[in-house]
Scaffold this motif. Structure first.
Motif, PDB file in Angstrom:
ATOM      1  N   THR A  60       0.792  -1.235   0.000  1.00 26.18           N
ATOM      2  CA  THR A  60       0.000   0.000   0.000  1.00 26.18           C
ATOM      3  C   THR A  60       0.820   1.278   0.000  1.00 26.18           C
ATOM      4  O   THR A  60       0.268   2.363  -0.202  1.00 26.18           O
ATOM      5  N   VAL A  84       0.420  -0.978  -7.506  1.00 24.38           N
ATOM      6  CA  VAL A  84      -0.365  -1.735  -6.534  1.00 24.38           C
ATOM      7  C   VAL A  84      -1.025  -2.928  -7.229  1.00 24.38           C
ATOM      8  O   VAL A  84      -1.061  -4.036  -6.701  1.00 24.38           O
ATOM      9  N   THR A 256     -10.416  -1.049  -2.263  1.00 19.43           N
ATOM     10  CA  THR A 256      -9.201  -0.761  -3.019  1.00 19.43           C
ATOM     11  C   THR A 256      -9.401   0.325  -4.058  1.00 19.43           C
ATOM     12  O   THR A 256      -8.467   1.081  -4.366  1.00 19.43           O
ATOM     13  N   THR A 260      -6.323   2.994  -3.200  1.00 18.82           N
ATOM     14  CA  THR A 260      -5.162   3.067  -4.104  1.00 18.82           C
ATOM     15  C   THR A 260      -4.905   4.493  -4.563  1.00 18.82           C
ATOM     16  O   THR A 260      -3.750   4.900  -4.743  1.00 18.82           O
ATOM     17  N   GLY A 378      -7.190  -1.602  -8.458  1.00 18.76           N
ATOM     18  CA  GLY A 378      -6.262  -0.662  -9.063  1.00 18.76           C
ATOM     19  C   GLY A 378      -6.618  -0.335 -10.501  1.00 18.76           C
ATOM     20  O   GLY A 378      -6.564   0.820 -10.929  1.00 18.76           O
TER      21      GLY A 378
END
Length: 425
Positions: A60, A84, A256, A260, A378
């Motif tokens: 991360t 990521v 996420t 991200t 991502g």
């Protein structure tokens, strides 16, 4: 991120109340049952927590360094966000095959190899000025994570007496919120003070220290006999496994998509100088979350899971409607951390409970789907950033969390039952 161990837990660690036909058919025991003890081996468990910290932070850290990395690598921020994605892909592609290939290896040897992989990958990331080389190093880091996540939680279970195994996992998983509350903000600050490369070099130094710690204080355990791994597809037929895997996949994806690109999201809100503070608030709330989960998970897994989904949903709603008010952004991030911090422990425990004697296979699939979701988050976040802007992130989270909540609510018999197997009421 959740973990799984290809070695089965000793017989007392399983739940005799779990009597699903498939779970019974997949029953397996291990001849190496550690003697019972009354206390947790904190030195060893804290080493595992540090390994979790390093793997989580390596994954991360680019979230807090995205603008600086993008400038130095001469690519867009959405392209840098794929550092990521490629990490998660490395884990997703290798978790199950590496689990099978190394099932017979001694656990300490495997853990040391995985952490050495992190040291090498973070060093290359720090010294690389080329986007392609950086992506290759991040993929290698993801492969190392495939090794690490394949054994850490099971390692923690084997180090603890039966009645403290849930707490042992919570201690090991505490590395995740510590990475979020301290690691990412500290890395972000270090990146602003010195350079993003310095942040990755510090990660290398921490990993070298952990290698010595692990070699000295973490006990070793044998691997699993060849051919003893339960079939993955058969495990999907165990009642409750599929709902838990679905919730894992979509819940992690929702998280996420925003996390991200949190630095870019805050920049668009006019809060570019607050990224480290926002991440600190998020991580501190995550620490509170994992403490609550560790204390209550034995009896309240279903309630805690529903609360986690609802808290993240309320946070997304606040960000969708009131993102122009910094105080409400901090309030939303606090709710987000409270909902997310204990999620790895909750979902991993739910998978182990649902799988019963096939818990190791269920958790191997959970690790894979977790990282598929990280990779997809991502990619989807990058597409949303380019096509619709960061304001689309909270609405996307709300859309994804709707089926997560429905599945969690309906899986009340198997998956997320009101009463956990073996829990005393």
């Amino acid at each position: 991120m959740p973990t799984t161990d290809p070695t089965p837990t000793h017989p007392e660690a399983t739940h005799p109340e779990t009597t699903h036909p498939e779970a019974t058919h997949l029953r397996a025991t291990h001849p190496h049952t550690p003697p019972q003890q009354k206390k947790l081996p904190l030195a060893g468990l804290l080493a595992l927590a540090t390994a979790v910290f390093i793997t989580s932070l390596t994954e991360t850290l680019p979230a807090g360094l995205l603008p600086a990395m993008s400038a130095d690598l001469v690519v867009s921020e959405s392209a840098t966000g794929q550092t990521v994605t490629i990490y998660a892909l490395g884990t997703a592609l290798t978790a199950i095959p590496l689990t099978a290939a190394t099932a017979g290896w001694h656990r300490k040897r495997l853990l040391l190899m995985a952490m050495a992989g992190f040291a090498a990958a973070n060093t290359v990331t720090a010294v690389s000025g080329d986007y392609t080389l950086t992506m290759a190093a991040r993929f290698v880091a993801g492969v190392a994570a495939g090794l690490a996540w394949a054994l850490l939680a099971g390692y923690a279970r084997r180090m603890a007496p039966v009645h403290l195994q849930g707490r042992a996992i919570a201690i090991a998983m505490a590395g995740i919120p510590v990475a979020l509350s301290l690691g990412v903000p500290a890395g972000t600050y270090l990146g602003e003070l010195l350079s993003w490369q310095a942040a990755f070099l510090v990660m290398t130094g921490l990993t070298v220290g952990l290698l010595a710690w692990t070699a000295a204080l973490v006990p070793d355990y044998p691997g699993r006999p060849r051919g003893a791994t339960p079939p993955m597809l058969r495990t999907l037929r165990v009642p409750g496994v599929t709902p838990v895997l679905f919730v894992t996949l979509v819940f992690v994806l929702a998280h996420t998509v925003l996390y991200t690109y949190i630095a870019t999201y805050l920049t668009d809100l006019g809060m570019s100088g607050s990224t480290d503070a926002v991440l600190l608030v998020f991580g501190a709330a995550s620490l509170v979350s994992i403490w609550i989960v560790g204390a209550l998970i034995h009896r309240r897994l279903r309630v805690l899971t529903l609360a986690a989904v609802l808290l993240v949903g309320v946070a997304a709603a606040l960000l969708a409607v009131f993102s122009d008010t910094p105080a409400l952004v901090y309030a939303a991030v606090t709710l987000w951390g409270l909902g997310w911090g204990g999620a790895p422990t909750l979902l991993q425990t739910a998978a182990a409970d649902a799988g019963g004697e096939a818990a190791d296979a269920a958790q191997a699939m959970l690790v894979t789907l977790w990282n598929v979701a990280m990779a997809a988050g991502g990619v989807i976040g990058g597409l949303l950033l380019d096509l619709a802007g960061t304001s689309s992130f909270p609405w996307t989270i709300l859309l994804l969390l709707t089926p997560v909540l429905l599945v969690t609510l309906t899986a009340r018999t198997h998956g997320f039952p009101a009463v956990r197997p073996g829990a005393k009421q």
